[in-house]
Motif scaffolding. Structure first.
Motif, mmCIF file in Angstrom:
data_model
loop_
_atom_site.group_PDB
_atom_site.id
_atom_site.type_symbol
_atom_site.label_atom_id
_atom_site.label_comp_id
_atom_site.label_asym_id
_atom_site.label_seq_id
_atom_site.Cartn_x
_atom_site.Cartn_y
_atom_site.Cartn_z
ATOM 1 N N ALA A 76 -2.229 6.472 -1.199
ATOM 2 C CA ALA A 76 -2.072 5.492 -0.105
ATOM 3 C C ALA A 76 -2.721 4.327 -0.639
ATOM 4 O O ALA A 76 -1.884 2.923 -1.170
ATOM 5 C CB ALA A 76 -2.431 5.526 1.439
ATOM 6 N N HIS A 80 -0.793 0.112 -2.303
ATOM 7 C CA HIS A 80 -1.217 -0.467 -1.692
ATOM 8 C C HIS A 80 -1.146 -1.404 -2.053
ATOM 9 O O HIS A 80 -0.508 -2.571 -1.553
ATOM 10 C CB HIS A 80 -2.403 -0.019 -0.841
ATOM 11 C CG HIS A 80 -3.948 -0.668 -1.510
ATOM 12 N ND1 HIS A 80 -4.500 -0.479 -2.913
ATOM 13 C CD2 HIS A 80 -4.466 -2.674 -1.421
ATOM 14 C CE1 HIS A 80 -5.096 -1.045 -3.051
ATOM 15 N NE2 HIS A 80 -5.761 -2.087 -2.237
ATOM 16 N N ALA A 123 5.609 -5.631 2.133
ATOM 17 C CA ALA A 123 6.173 -4.428 3.543
ATOM 18 C C ALA A 123 6.977 -4.251 2.964
ATOM 19 O O ALA A 123 7.481 -3.280 2.975
ATOM 20 C CB ALA A 123 5.671 -5.103 4.235
ATOM 21 N N ASP A 126 6.812 -2.754 -0.424
ATOM 22 C CA ASP A 126 5.956 -1.983 -0.673
ATOM 23 C C ASP A 126 7.061 0.267 0.158
ATOM 24 O O ASP A 126 6.734 0.441 -0.084
ATOM 25 C CB ASP A 126 5.322 -1.310 0.175
ATOM 26 C CG ASP A 126 3.549 -2.617 -0.604
ATOM 27 O OD1 ASP A 126 3.601 -2.216 -1.089
ATOM 28 O OD2 ASP A 126 3.058 -2.746 0.738
ATOM 29 N N TRP A 137 7.312 5.865 4.852
ATOM 30 C CA TRP A 137 6.516 4.555 5.223
ATOM 31 C C TRP A 137 7.623 4.445 6.343
ATOM 32 O O TRP A 137 8.508 4.578 7.079
ATOM 33 C CB TRP A 137 7.218 3.698 3.595
ATOM 34 C CG TRP A 137 6.973 2.582 4.669
ATOM 35 C CD1 TRP A 137 7.523 1.321 4.850
ATOM 36 C CD2 TRP A 137 5.684 1.659 4.236
ATOM 37 N NE1 TRP A 137 6.818 0.312 4.876
ATOM 38 C CE2 TRP A 137 5.856 0.432 4.634
ATOM 39 C CE3 TRP A 137 4.047 2.279 3.295
ATOM 40 C CZ2 TRP A 137 4.332 -0.739 3.886
ATOM 41 C CZ3 TRP A 137 3.575 1.664 2.882
ATOM 42 C CH2 TRP A 137 3.196 -0.563 3.663
ATOM 43 N N PRO A 138 6.658 3.581 7.542
ATOM 44 C CA PRO A 138 5.044 3.290 7.266
ATOM 45 C C PRO A 138 3.854 3.924 6.884
ATOM 46 O O PRO A 138 4.065 5.043 7.282
ATOM 47 C CB PRO A 138 4.369 2.279 8.128
ATOM 48 C CG PRO A 138 5.592 2.816 9.506
ATOM 49 C CD PRO A 138 6.433 3.299 9.102
ATOM 50 N N LEU A 139 2.627 3.597 6.653
ATOM 51 C CA LEU A 139 1.660 4.229 6.449
ATOM 52 C C LEU A 139 1.228 4.595 8.281
ATOM 53 O O LEU A 139 1.183 4.252 9.060
ATOM 54 C CB LEU A 139 -0.106 3.773 5.945
ATOM 55 C CG LEU A 139 0.554 3.465 3.938
ATOM 56 C CD1 LEU A 139 -1.241 2.697 3.696
ATOM 57 C CD2 LEU A 139 0.603 4.546 3.211
ATOM 58 N N SER A 140 0.705 6.073 8.445
ATOM 59 C CA SER A 140 0.234 6.218 9.534
ATOM 60 C C SER A 140 -1.217 5.860 9.697
ATOM 61 O O SER A 140 -1.655 4.575 8.999
ATOM 62 C CB SER A 140 -0.772 7.863 9.404
ATOM 63 O OG SER A 140 -1.473 7.800 8.318
ATOM 64 N N ALA A 141 -1.685 5.379 10.588
ATOM 65 C CA ALA A 141 -3.312 4.672 11.341
ATOM 66 C C ALA A 141 -3.766 5.362 10.386
ATOM 67 O O ALA A 141 -4.952 4.094 10.161
ATOM 68 C CB ALA A 141 -3.060 4.391 12.780
ATOM 69 N N HIS A 144 -3.612 3.440 6.905
ATOM 70 C CA HIS A 144 -3.540 2.212 7.002
ATOM 71 C C HIS A 144 -5.244 2.235 7.079
ATOM 72 O O HIS A 144 -6.130 1.321 6.462
ATOM 73 C CB HIS A 144 -3.383 1.583 7.744
ATOM 74 C CG HIS A 144 -3.231 0.116 7.863
ATOM 75 N ND1 HIS A 144 -2.059 -0.767 7.053
ATOM 76 C CD2 HIS A 144 -3.642 -0.069 8.614
ATOM 77 C CE1 HIS A 144 -2.645 -2.338 7.506
ATOM 78 N NE2 HIS A 144 -3.601 -1.502 8.597
ATOM 79 N N VAL A 147 -7.529 2.466 3.306
ATOM 80 C CA VAL A 147 -7.004 2.028 2.712
ATOM 81 C C VAL A 147 -6.941 0.403 2.844
ATOM 82 O O VAL A 147 -8.182 -0.718 2.134
ATOM 83 C CB VAL A 147 -5.744 1.328 2.628
ATOM 84 C CG1 VAL A 147 -4.926 -0.003 1.717
ATOM 85 C CG2 VAL A 147 -4.871 2.612 1.755
ATOM 86 N N ALA A 148 -7.818 -0.015 4.294
ATOM 87 C CA ALA A 148 -8.073 -1.511 4.614
ATOM 88 C C ALA A 148 -9.672 -1.407 4.168
ATOM 89 O O ALA A 148 -10.108 -3.080 3.716
ATOM 90 C CB ALA A 148 -7.865 -1.414 6.090
#
Length: 227
Positions: A76, A80, A123, A126, A137-141, A144, A147-148
């Motif tokens: 991920a 990103h 987005a 991605d 997709w999308p990434l799971s919480a 995410h 990654v953040a």
């Protein structure tokens, strides 16, 4: 003209992208290795720059170590910023400044419209990259959040390692970002040629993609080839 031409010669409408035929090495890994972080203002590097590809695979390596080998989390992070292969890396000050300058048809300020529109474009790209790779997709919480967090910590580390002394403090969340212990002492300036960097990015994509074991057993990696 709303489409851009990729290295392999494809036309991509950035507003409605279809990336089903892209070549992951030619159209993603190599452009990422040529895309400079900080718009190239890495004063401690005499030549070249520090690329999005390096940011992605070094941060992914750190994620892999900190999560005890979670390849989904590492993948991920590796992916990103893959959208930057198609739109480059607009710096945060650049985007924020455009937002401050933006006005509507009546001359009224419309703060936030540039950032929100760019977020939608990223987005969309991605989602297409993940679809191209057969990934959810999308990434799971959970992913995410990982990654953040690592993205912010990498930003702080790259600034400290690669840029000159700042003329003032950066955003508070950058200044207070936690160190990355797994990269302590790592030579940030060592990256080899841009093609070497692209190969490093691709090697991790191959290793961490969930279909890698299946592909190896069948003697090929069809998910990497353009359709």
């Amino acid at each position: 003209m709303r489409w851009m031409q990729t290295r392999s010669g494809l036309a991509v409408d950035l507003a409605r992208p279809d990336l089903s035929a892209i070549d992951m090495m030619v159209d993603v890994a190599i452009p990422l290795s040529l895309t400079n972080r900080f718009a190239g203002h890495t004063a401690k590097l005499d030549v070249g720059g520090f690329s999005t590809a390096q940011h992605a695979y070094l941060g992914a390596d750190a994620v892999l170590q900190e999560t005890g080998g979670d390849t989904d989390a590492a993948l991920a992070f590796l992916l990103h910023d893959a959208h930057e292969a198609f739109i480059g890396d607009p710096t945060s000050p650049f985007v924020a400044s455009l937002d401050r300058m933006a006005i509507d048809r009546l001359g009224r300020p419309v703060n936030g419209v540039i950032q929100s529109t760019l977020k939608i474009m990223k987005a969309g790209l991605d989602a297409e990259i993940y679809r191209r790779l057969g990934l959810d997709w999308p990434l799971s919480a959970y992913l995410h959040g990982i990654v953040a967090d690592m993205d912010l910590r990498m930003l702080r580390r790259e600034r400290d390692e690669l840029m000159g002394d700042p003329p003032g403090p950066w955003a508070n969340n950058v200044e207070t970002a936690a160190p990355i212990r797994s990269l302590e002492g790592w030579d940030f300036f060592r990256g080899g040629s841009q093609m070497d960097v692209a190969r490093e990015w691709m090697s991790r994509l191959r290793a961490w993609h969930p279909r890698h074991v299946e592909a190896q057993s069948r003697g090929g990696e069809p998910w990497l080839l353009p359709s």
